[in-house]
Write a protein that holds these residues in place. Sequence first.
Motif, PDB file in Angstrom:
ATOM      1  N   MET A 465      13.760  -6.955  -8.584  1.00 15.12           N
ATOM      2  CA  MET A 465      13.202  -5.752  -9.208  1.00 15.12           C
ATOM      3  C   MET A 465      11.692  -5.717  -9.006  1.00 15.12           C
ATOM      4  N   ASP A 466      11.038  -6.868  -9.140  1.00 14.25           N
ATOM      5  CA  ASP A 466       9.587  -6.928  -8.947  1.00 14.25           C
ATOM      6  C   ASP A 466       9.199  -6.382  -7.578  1.00 14.25           C
ATOM      7  N   LYS A 467       9.975  -6.746  -6.550  1.00 10.27           N
ATOM      8  CA  LYS A 467       9.666  -6.290  -5.192  1.00 10.27           C
ATOM      9  C   LYS A 467       9.782  -4.776  -5.083  1.00 10.27           C
ATOM     10  N   VAL A 468      10.835  -4.223  -5.671  1.00  9.91           N
ATOM     11  CA  VAL A 468      11.026  -2.768  -5.622  1.00  9.91           C
ATOM     12  C   VAL A 468       9.920  -2.061  -6.398  1.00  9.91           C
ATOM     13  N   LEU A 469       9.556  -2.613  -7.556  1.00 12.05           N
ATOM     14  CA  LEU A 469       8.505  -2.000  -8.368  1.00 12.05           C
ATOM     15  C   LEU A 469       7.170  -2.012  -7.633  1.00 12.05           C
ATOM     16  N   LEU A 470       6.814  -3.143  -7.043  1.00 12.09           N
ATOM     17  CA  LEU A 470       5.546  -3.227  -6.310  1.00 12.09           C
ATOM     18  C   LEU A 470       5.536  -2.257  -5.128  1.00 12.09           C
ATOM     19  N   LYS A 471       6.673  -2.104  -4.475  1.00 14.80           N
ATOM     20  CA  LYS A 471       6.745  -1.132  -3.382  1.00 14.80           C
ATOM     21  C   LYS A 471       6.548   0.282  -3.910  1.00 14.80           C
ATOM     22  N   ALA A 472       7.175   0.590  -5.046  1.00  9.60           N
ATOM     23  CA  ALA A 472       7.017   1.922  -5.644  1.00  9.60           C
ATOM     24  C   ALA A 472       5.565   2.189  -6.006  1.00  9.60           C
ATOM     25  N   MET A 473       4.909   1.190  -6.546  1.00 12.38           N
ATOM     26  CA  MET A 473       3.530   1.357  -7.000  1.00 12.38           C
ATOM     27  C   MET A 473       2.547   1.546  -5.849  1.00 12.38           C
ATOM     28  N   SER A 474       2.988   1.266  -4.622  1.00 13.58           N
ATOM     29  CA  SER A 474       2.116   1.447  -3.460  1.00 13.58           C
ATOM     30  C   SER A 474       2.632   2.521  -2.513  1.00 13.58           C
ATOM     31  N   THR A 475       3.568   3.352  -3.002  1.00 11.89           N
ATOM     32  CA  THR A 475       4.150   4.420  -2.183  1.00 11.89           C
ATOM     33  C   THR A 475       3.516   5.757  -2.540  1.00 11.89           C
ATOM     34  N   ILE A 476       2.941   6.411  -1.532  1.00 11.85           N
ATOM     35  CA  ILE A 476       2.248   7.681  -1.756  1.00 11.85           C
ATOM     36  C   ILE A 476       3.216   8.838  -1.948  1.00 11.85           C
ATOM     37  N   ASN A 477       4.256   8.905  -1.121  1.00  7.38           N
ATOM     38  CA  ASN A 477       5.180  10.027  -1.169  1.00  7.38           C
ATOM     39  C   ASN A 477       5.889  10.100  -2.520  1.00  7.38           C
ATOM     40  N   ASP A 478       5.798  11.245  -3.163  1.00  2.00           N
ATOM     41  CA  ASP A 478       6.364  11.418  -4.508  1.00  2.00           C
ATOM     42  C   ASP A 478       7.856  11.147  -4.555  1.00  2.00           C
ATOM     43  N   ASP A 479       8.591  11.743  -3.636  1.00  4.16           N
ATOM     44  CA  ASP A 479      10.051  11.606  -3.663  1.00  4.16           C
ATOM     45  C   ASP A 479      10.468  10.156  -3.447  1.00  4.16           C
ATOM     46  N   GLU A 480       9.813   9.478  -2.516  1.00  4.80           N
ATOM     47  CA  GLU A 480      10.144   8.075  -2.259  1.00  4.80           C
ATOM     48  C   GLU A 480       9.810   7.210  -3.468  1.00  4.80           C
TER      49      GLU A 480
END
Length: 533
Positions: A465-480
């Motif tokens: 989950m940590d990996k997915v969260l960190l990826k989300a926190m660095s993703t610019i695209n809103d939908d992604e």
Amino acid sequence: MRASTLPIIAGIVAIGVAPAFAQELTIGVKSEPTSMDPQFHQLSSNIQVHKNVFEALTKQDAVQKVSPGLASEWEALDDLTWRFKLQDGVKFHNGAAFTARDVIYSFCRVPLVENSPSAFTIYTGTIADMTAEDDHSLIIKTTSTNPLLPAELWSLAIVSADALGAEDEVTYRPDGACEGMGDVPQAPAFNSPDVAVGTGPYKLDAYTRGAELVLTRNDEYWGGTPDWARVVMRPITSEGPRVAALLAGDIDMIESPPIQDIPRIEGAGFKIVDALSNRIIYLAMRQEEGAPSISGTDGKNPLMDKRVREAISLAINREAIADRIMGGFAQPAGELLPPPMFGTSSRPVDAYDPDRAKALLAEAGYPDGFTITLGTPNDRYINDEQVAQAVAQMMARIGITMNVDATTASQFFSRRNALDFPIYMAGWGAASGEMSSPLKSLVATYNADTGMGPTNAGRYSNPEMDKVLLKAMSTINDDERDSLLQQAETMVLDDYGILPLHFEQTVWAMKADLDYEPRVDQYTMASEVKPAK
């Protein structure tokens, strides 16, 4: 709230001048601040006071829409670089001009605040560098892409570098290694108006713990003349006396009137305003060996078994709590934010199923249950002790003896942070208005170095989950980013890593000649209380 994609630019907000009123505003609050240091404790009773005195680079309105604050505009120059233009002509309460030096000092101070119960390093941990192009232009570099930086900066109060004894030049370095900081004052020093110096609409006049906090109008406020010459905030922790003070005319406004008293308050000619908040009331469980206050398990910690955590969730009748304990002023929760807020998936509320809960306990090796202590505050959230007692009664039906340990908020938070409780009930309001806020604070793996999981006193850890969260926190695209946050939350909830209970419906009562727009973050902002038109 959905952040816009790059480039992100916020425009300058025109400043209107409000008419001045000479009268005093007196507010009865249910909890007093634990400190006047705006960088000490992420607690709503603190933040709602600090926001009158201190400001941040950005603002959030009643529905958490981000707008300019001490920064007049900003833009993302690339994935890791932002430029913030600062308001010109702003002065601190001590007369010092507000410049980029104050911003750098404020961010540098955050990791140097000692003994914070809930540190603000969660917002500064990814800042790699800050440099001043000039007094009113600031470059911020981050270690990873952070599309929510403007929203998060609302939580970081700007203090006066001069008032806190900084050197003439302050140089940013990560991890509390800034240069030019001088002897950094700690939280107790902020009880003095000479230290608690901000740029806000009100100045700290006096703070007497347990009695009252007095603010006076900042006549030189850059945002226009504040409505009230004097604001008094009095902690009245007991519901009956708080209502009595309002009805007697001793108080102009109170927060969280008892639900059962609302008809009587309205009948006496007072105004009621309310709104669904984003505050989730939840149960966190200690998921490490050696958890205290558990017996009947041969020394094991049953909360480390997913089946036990699921059993506890299924044994809770959330609808009954919302209807009977909360009087309808709550919404049962299946997620950590109310849909359709950013990152939610409209996950259903766990169904009340005590028979399935008993079966799960038996499968896990606890057919006769066990004994455990539930920690809770008794003066922090709406009907908090009553909710905890109701949960304990529900646990008894599946064989778990749950002893409720209810204390005042200050005692509770201290003990929670010392990991005294095997299971505890608390609340969280999302400062950014989207899912990364509860995830990175409440369930991300605790790491003091990175600032992740600062309020994860259950020490739940899910590296995937940590990996997915960190990826989300660095993703610019809103939908992604929205999809990644939904995925991360689903991973936690499928694992029963934390148990959502309900979202509070926040209520205020006030004299008929006052107006207040209810905030989803539940803050009682004195500066936003207006004379009725």
